[in-house]
Design a protein around this motif. Structure first.
Motif, mmCIF file in Angstrom:
data_model
loop_
_atom_site.group_PDB
_atom_site.id
_atom_site.type_symbol
_atom_site.label_atom_id
_atom_site.label_comp_id
_atom_site.label_asym_id
_atom_site.label_seq_id
_atom_site.Cartn_x
_atom_site.Cartn_y
_atom_site.Cartn_z
ATOM 1 N N ASN A 28 -9.555 9.659 0.217
ATOM 2 C CA ASN A 28 -8.555 9.092 -0.536
ATOM 3 C C ASN A 28 -8.893 8.073 -0.629
ATOM 4 O OD1 ASN A 28 -6.189 10.969 -0.154
ATOM 5 N ND2 ASN A 28 -6.753 10.935 1.451
ATOM 6 N N VAL A 87 -2.789 5.222 5.700
ATOM 7 C CA VAL A 87 -2.385 3.940 5.213
ATOM 8 C C VAL A 87 -2.160 3.286 6.160
ATOM 9 C CG1 VAL A 87 -2.047 3.216 3.667
ATOM 10 C CG2 VAL A 87 -3.229 4.950 3.220
ATOM 11 N N GLN A 112 -7.555 -1.151 -4.927
ATOM 12 C CA GLN A 112 -7.796 -0.094 -4.079
ATOM 13 C C GLN A 112 -9.312 0.281 -3.087
ATOM 14 O OE1 GLN A 112 -8.178 1.878 -8.091
ATOM 15 N NE2 GLN A 112 -10.704 1.272 -8.063
ATOM 16 N N TYR A 140 0.859 -1.536 0.104
ATOM 17 C CA TYR A 140 -0.159 -0.034 0.043
ATOM 18 C C TYR A 140 0.802 0.696 -0.023
ATOM 19 C CZ TYR A 140 -4.027 -2.615 0.767
ATOM 20 O OH TYR A 140 -5.095 -4.033 0.625
ATOM 21 N N VAL A 181 -7.124 4.237 -1.731
ATOM 22 C CA VAL A 181 -5.990 3.786 -1.536
ATOM 23 C C VAL A 181 -5.403 3.111 -2.420
ATOM 24 C CG1 VAL A 181 -4.771 2.377 0.409
ATOM 25 C CG2 VAL A 181 -6.359 4.598 1.218
ATOM 26 N N ASP A 188 1.698 4.988 0.187
ATOM 27 C CA ASP A 188 1.706 6.536 1.058
ATOM 28 C C ASP A 188 1.681 6.853 0.462
ATOM 29 O OD1 ASP A 188 0.935 8.075 2.586
ATOM 30 O OD2 ASP A 188 1.870 7.894 4.431
#
Ligand SMILES: O=C(O)CCC(=O)C(=O)O
Ligand SMILES: [Fe+2]
Length: 414
Positions: free
Chosen positions: A370, A308, A356, A279, A372, A281
């Motif tokens: 957001n 995140v 996502q 993931y 991610v 950031d």
């Protein structure tokens, strides 16, 4: 896939032409055609000199014009003035298609000349691999005018279209079009509406210094004392797409092509490659978190220092920091106690397996919505230089992650 219209002036093909199809050497009429300026008459002659094209089906070559309608000429029946080694095509294919230690020699074996005239097509198929080292195909399209005949390439729900007729017509100078793709890509030639689509296909092989030496290449990499001198994580972006559910366990046995080679080579050296969702950031570009499953990110806004990274860390993830490159200096959230683990990407991350999630997170003092992103990669822990095999095992990491997850659950009260 790579495709383009490469600028090569006046590609030419010389073909022995005969109204009877297959040319016998003694009967051959040797004709020369400049495919950069071919007349309609010459192209019709070339079409007539071809045999009907077959295709590979269960080890046999099958002629079935409801599946493939095109003309073909075997390489012993023509000679070309186009010499691949005089172009930068092999280098381009190597740069775009191959990664890391595969970036070595490519052998391009001329396979067939094909003429797709009006009404010709080739239904969806994958090319029959000819030998273990064949990894893909290259199609060169000559600048003879044609409408239709676009090549459609499909892989895991993605489609790329190379409309050579349009691309070549749009080029200011005489050019060839080319497409190179991996053997597991399904492809199809749409019907030619008018004109002649003249192509040359090549089988692409790894040369002797190809992936067979992957073990040596990975071991040379790991032996370099300057790489992650104090130990850390090596990252390999996956080259192929896989169906991802919530965990990644089923992906290990499904690894394909170069992904499988990387995985096996690393294991053969005594390390423990493992699949993770990385993931990103986005606010701290060099930082990310490796989690061994797809994180079900909570909805709603969390405390000030949730981001995140910390959410991934709470799920048992490992926070990593790219050890070189831009943005390496920025700090992770204060709530995350430990130091991020240094990480080096050996092959770049790709987004074929992107996961996502939409979350509301705090960035600075503002909550914002957001998206991610998580991309699947292979990560390998290595010990410090001189003692590379002294690494934290996957089982130890998972145990530490599990404890962390438990603590967070208690702390959050669920
Ligand atoms: O002509 C093309 O673009 C593709 C041809 C093809 O798929 C083949 O020869 O196997
Ligand atoms: Fe094909």
């Amino acid at each position: 896939m790579v495709n383009s219209a490469a600028s090569i002036t006046n590609p030419q093909v010389t073909a022995p032409l005969s109204p009877f199809g297959k040319v016998l050497p003694s009967l051959a009429v040797i004709t020369h055609i400049d495919l950069g300026n071919a007349t309609l008459d010459e192209l019709e002659q070339l079409t007539r000199a071809c045999e009907p094209a077959t295709f590979g089906k269960n080890r046999d070559d099958v002629l079935d014009e409801s599946y493939r309608k095109a003309g073909k000429m075997d390489p012993d029946c023509f000679s070309l003035m186009l010499d691949l080694s005089q172009t930068n095509l092999k280098k381009t294919i190597c740069d775009y298609l191959l990664e890391g230690t595969q970036k070595k020699d490519i052998i391009a074996e001329q396979y067939k000349l094909n003429v797709y005239s009006e009404g010709s097509f080739f239904k969806p198929h994958v090319d029959t691999p000819r030998g273990d080292k064949m990894f893909g195909s290259l199609v060169i399209v000559f600048p003879t005018s044609h409408d239709g005949g676009a090549l459609h390439l499909r892989h895991l729900g993605h489609e790329w279209i190379f409309d050579s007729g349009q691309a070549l017509a749009a080029e200011g100078q005489t050019s060839i079009g080319y497409v190179a793709f991996f053997s597991d890509i399904e492809h199809e030639v749409a019907p030619v509406i008018s004109g002649h689509r003249v192509t040359l296909t090549y089988n692409l092989y790894f040369g002797d210094s190809g992936p067979v030496s992957m073990n040596d290449a990975v071991s040379a990499l790991i032996e370099d004392p300057e790489l992650l001198a104090n130990g850390g994580t090596l990252g390999f972006g996956l080259r192929h797409g896989y169906p991802i559910t919530d965990d990644l366990k089923h992906v290990y046995s499904a690894l394909k092509g170069s992904d499988a080679i990387v995985y096996q080579s690393i294991r053969a050296l005594g390390f423990e490659p493992a699949l993770y969702v990385y993931y990103h950031d986005w606010s701290k570009l060099s930082l990310g978190v490796l989690v061994n499953k797809v994180v079900d990110f909570p909805k709603g806004i969390f405390s000030d220092d949730d981001d995140v990274l910390t959410l991934g860390h709470d799920e048992g993830g490992i926070i990593v920091r790219q050890s070189s490159g831009w943005g390496t200096g920025r700090a992770p959230s204060p709530r995350f106690g430990g130091k991020p683990e240094p990480m080096e990407w050996v092959t770049p991350m790709r987004n074929f397996n992107r996961q996502q999630a939409d979350v509301s997170l705090w960035y600075g003092n503002e909550a914002s919505s957001n998206r991610v992103y998580g991309d699947v990669c292979l990560a390998v822990r290595i010990g410090k230089a001189g003692d590379r095999l002294a690494f934290t095992t996957v089982a130890e990491q998972n145990e530490a992650g599990r404890k962390r997850q438990e603590e967070r659950r208690k702390w959050r009260g669920y």
